[in-house]
Design a protein around this motif. Structure first.
Motif, short mmCIF file in Angstrom:
data_model
loop_
_atom_site.label_atom_id
_atom_site.label_comp_id
_atom_site.label_asym_id
_atom_site.label_seq_id
_atom_site.Cartn_x
_atom_site.Cartn_y
_atom_site.Cartn_z
N ARG A 26 0.83 -1.20 0.00
CA ARG A 26 0.00 0.00 0.00
C ARG A 26 0.87 1.26 0.00
N LEU A 27 0.25 2.37 -0.36
CA LEU A 27 0.95 3.64 -0.44
C LEU A 27 1.12 4.26 0.94
N GLU A 28 2.22 4.98 1.12
CA GLU A 28 2.48 5.70 2.37
C GLU A 28 1.46 6.83 2.51
N PRO A 29 0.84 7.00 3.70
CA PRO A 29 -0.31 7.89 3.83
C PRO A 29 -0.09 9.34 3.41
N LEU A 30 0.98 10.00 3.86
CA LEU A 30 1.14 11.42 3.55
C LEU A 30 1.47 11.65 2.09
N THR A 31 2.19 10.72 1.48
CA THR A 31 2.43 10.81 0.03
C THR A 31 1.11 10.69 -0.71
N LEU A 32 0.32 9.70 -0.32
CA LEU A 32 -0.98 9.47 -0.94
C LEU A 32 -1.90 10.68 -0.76
N LEU A 33 -1.99 11.20 0.45
CA LEU A 33 -2.89 12.31 0.72
C LEU A 33 -2.46 13.60 0.03
N SER A 34 -1.16 13.77 -0.16
CA SER A 34 -0.69 14.95 -0.89
C SER A 34 -1.15 14.88 -2.35
N ALA A 35 -1.15 13.66 -2.90
CA ALA A 35 -1.65 13.49 -4.27
C ALA A 35 -3.15 13.77 -4.32
N LEU A 36 -3.90 13.29 -3.31
CA LEU A 36 -5.34 13.54 -3.28
C LEU A 36 -5.63 15.03 -3.09
N ALA A 37 -4.75 15.72 -2.39
CA ALA A 37 -4.98 17.14 -2.09
C ALA A 37 -5.09 17.98 -3.36
N VAL A 38 -4.33 17.62 -4.39
CA VAL A 38 -4.34 18.42 -5.61
C VAL A 38 -5.38 17.92 -6.61
N ARG A 39 -6.09 16.85 -6.27
CA ARG A 39 -7.14 16.34 -7.15
C ARG A 39 -8.53 16.46 -6.50
N THR A 40 -8.57 17.05 -5.32
CA THR A 40 -9.83 17.34 -4.64
C THR A 40 -9.78 18.79 -4.16
N GLU A 41 -10.92 19.30 -3.67
CA GLU A 41 -10.98 20.70 -3.28
C GLU A 41 -11.46 20.93 -1.85
N ARG A 42 -12.33 20.07 -1.32
CA ARG A 42 -12.95 20.36 -0.03
C ARG A 42 -12.80 19.24 1.00
N ILE A 43 -12.80 18.01 0.59
CA ILE A 43 -12.86 16.91 1.55
C ILE A 43 -11.61 16.86 2.43
N GLY A 44 -11.81 16.55 3.72
CA GLY A 44 -10.69 16.44 4.65
C GLY A 44 -9.81 15.23 4.34
N LEU A 45 -8.52 15.35 4.68
CA LEU A 45 -7.53 14.34 4.34
C LEU A 45 -6.79 13.93 5.61
N VAL A 46 -7.12 12.75 6.13
CA VAL A 46 -6.60 12.31 7.42
C VAL A 46 -5.70 11.08 7.24
N GLY A 47 -4.49 11.17 7.78
CA GLY A 47 -3.54 10.08 7.65
C GLY A 47 -2.99 9.62 8.99
N THR A 48 -2.66 8.35 9.06
CA THR A 48 -2.10 7.75 10.27
C THR A 48 -0.58 7.89 10.28
N ALA A 49 -0.03 8.28 11.41
CA ALA A 49 1.42 8.36 11.58
C ALA A 49 1.76 8.09 13.03
#
Length: 452
Positions: free
Chosen positions: A73-96
């Motif tokens: 699986r993908l590392e959470p913050l790398t994944l969420l950074s990619a989602l951040a630029v392809r979404t506009e409003r939804i919250g992005l929560v990652g485990t660390a």
């Protein structure tokens, strides 16, 4: 302002715990857990429905018995950074984890995600229950329970201090005067504690929501205290409305005792929602999903996880459950203790424990759209939950929830039709935390004015 029910989605691709064979479902791509396009599609589906957040789980130790999503699986913050630029409003929560990250490095990464997403980042704080993780970070053994939670508390405090390195008006960026930074609005951290020493300051400004939202999950006394003291949202597991109400009351009581506003600590159980044309059809779909989940041998192997991945295949299946709690001392101790105590109380064999552990668990949120909506409303109004994290085992079920259940909740005023703000804190109805240095200066100035 009255709160709506909070909704998040948990994306575990090819199958998380207890779902070893989820990837066999033709609806799930075999590489879903490493396919960014799959995550983008699910996140956008959730965003179009104005759901609050996407939640990415994580761990950093695996064995061949780990579920498919954990294996690859993908590392959470790398994944969420990619989602951040392809979404506009939804919250992005990652485990660390606070056990195997330094505060400065992790605070900087989450602050970056928060700026990239314009204020939509959230951190699910964990202490790492998989004891084998220590070997991936050069340690002979995992931290003991007290050390893990001591590090977690200090890690959060240091991270929050680092996120306040710059006050909100620290960067005039005035071309005429040539002033980029107001140095009086930059503050070193100078933390020297039991577990960490961090000079600071952090080299990144605050986001529109001030600081990333803190989430936490943990059912032990230490875990509950940590969440009540620091978390904005608590992830837990839904069993019954009564148990979750008791859990919510306990957490909010601890939060009040810690000097916090209990209503700003949201209880968000993870739930499986299955919608059918009839209640009976939905229960049949639930049972079919369970039958696909795993085999007895897969369940036997996964039973070892809370016990530090102890190998239960070495024991006689029909003998009494073995005395193995010692293996859980630096792992998922609370979960392991519950398993052992139940086995002793009911004189269960290992085979019976595996069967019980892997047995179908009827979700309270299975039925027609009306049945599911009624159940969600009942939990919310009873104070058993402020919202729900939905396990996305099948994307088609997420779409049925959005298309059939949400409209009912909207008619009842329990779910919004669109976003009312831009940040994750806006979505959750949480206040933006004021910068501590700005507050201190304002207090000092007020004291000067008050002096005759």
């Amino acid at each position: 302002m009255a709160r709506h029910i909070t909704f998040g989605v948990i994306l575990t691709g090819t199958g998380g715990p207890g779902e070893h064979n989820r990837w066999l479902d033709p609806e799930i791509p075999g590489d879903a857990s490493v396919d960014i396009d799959w995550y983008i599609e699910q996140a956008r589906t959730a965003e179009q429905a104005a759901l609050d957040l996407v939640f990415i789980v994580d761990s950093q130790f695996i064995t061949p018995d780990s579920p498919p999503h954990y294996l690859n699986r993908l590392e959470p913050l790398t994944l969420l950074s990619a989602l951040a630029v392809r979404t506009e409003r939804i919250g992005l929560v990652g485990t660390a984890t606070t056990s195997y990250n330094s505060p400065y490095n992790l605070a900087r990464r989450f602050a970056s995600l928060d700026l990239i997403s314009r204020g939509r980042a959230g951190w699910n704080v964990v202490t790492s229950g998989d004891a084998g993780t220590a070997g991936n970070y050069g340690l002979d053994e995992h931290y003991d329970y007290a050390t893990r939670y001591g590090r977690a508390a200090e890690h959060i405090e240091v991270s929050q201090a680092l996120w306040d390195s710059y006050e909100d008006d620290a960067f005039p960026r005035d071309r005429e005067s040539g002033v980029f930074l107001d140095p009086s609005r930059l503050h070193a951290t100078d933390h020297h504690g039991e577990h960490f020493s961090v000079v600071g300051p952090l080299n990144i400004e605050r986001s529109p929501q001030g600081q990333p939202v803190i989430f936490q999950a943990g059912d032990s006394d230490e875990g509950r205290d940590l969440g009540a003291r620091y978390a904005d949202g608590i992830f837990t597991h839904a069993s019954t409305i009564e148990r979750n109400r008791a859990f919510a009351d306990d957490i909010k009581g601890r939060a009040a005792a810690a000097g916090r506003e209990p209503e700003n600590v949201l209880i968000l159980p993870g739930v499986k929602i299955i919608v059918g044309d009839t209640d009976e059809e939905a229960r049949e779909l639930e049972l079919a999903q369970h039958r696909l989940s795993n085999t007895f041998d897969q369940a036997l192997g996964e039973l070892g996880r809370p016990f530090g991945w102890h190998d239960f295949r070495q024991y006689d299946l029909d003998a009494p459950f073995p005395d193995v709690l010692v293996h859980a001392e630096r792992s998922f101790k609370t979960q392991a203790t519950q398993i052992v105590e139940l086995a002793k109380a009911q004189s269960l064999t290992l085979r019976q424990v595996v069967d019980l552990h892997a047995a179908p668990r009827r979700s309270p949120f299975v039925g027609t759209a009306l049945t599911v909506a009624d159940a969600l409303e009942a939990w919310f109004r009873a104070g058993a939950a402020d919202g729900f994290n939905i396990y996305v085992s099948q994307p088609s079920q997420l779409r049925r929830f959005i298309d059939e259940v949400l409209p009912i909740l909207r008619e009842r005023g329990l779910a919004r039709s669109g976003y009312e703000g831009t940040t994750l804190r806006d979505h959750l109805g949480l206040p933006k935390p004021a910068n501590r240095h700005t507050l201190a200066r304002a207090a000092a100035e007020a004291d000067l004015v008050a002096v005759p």
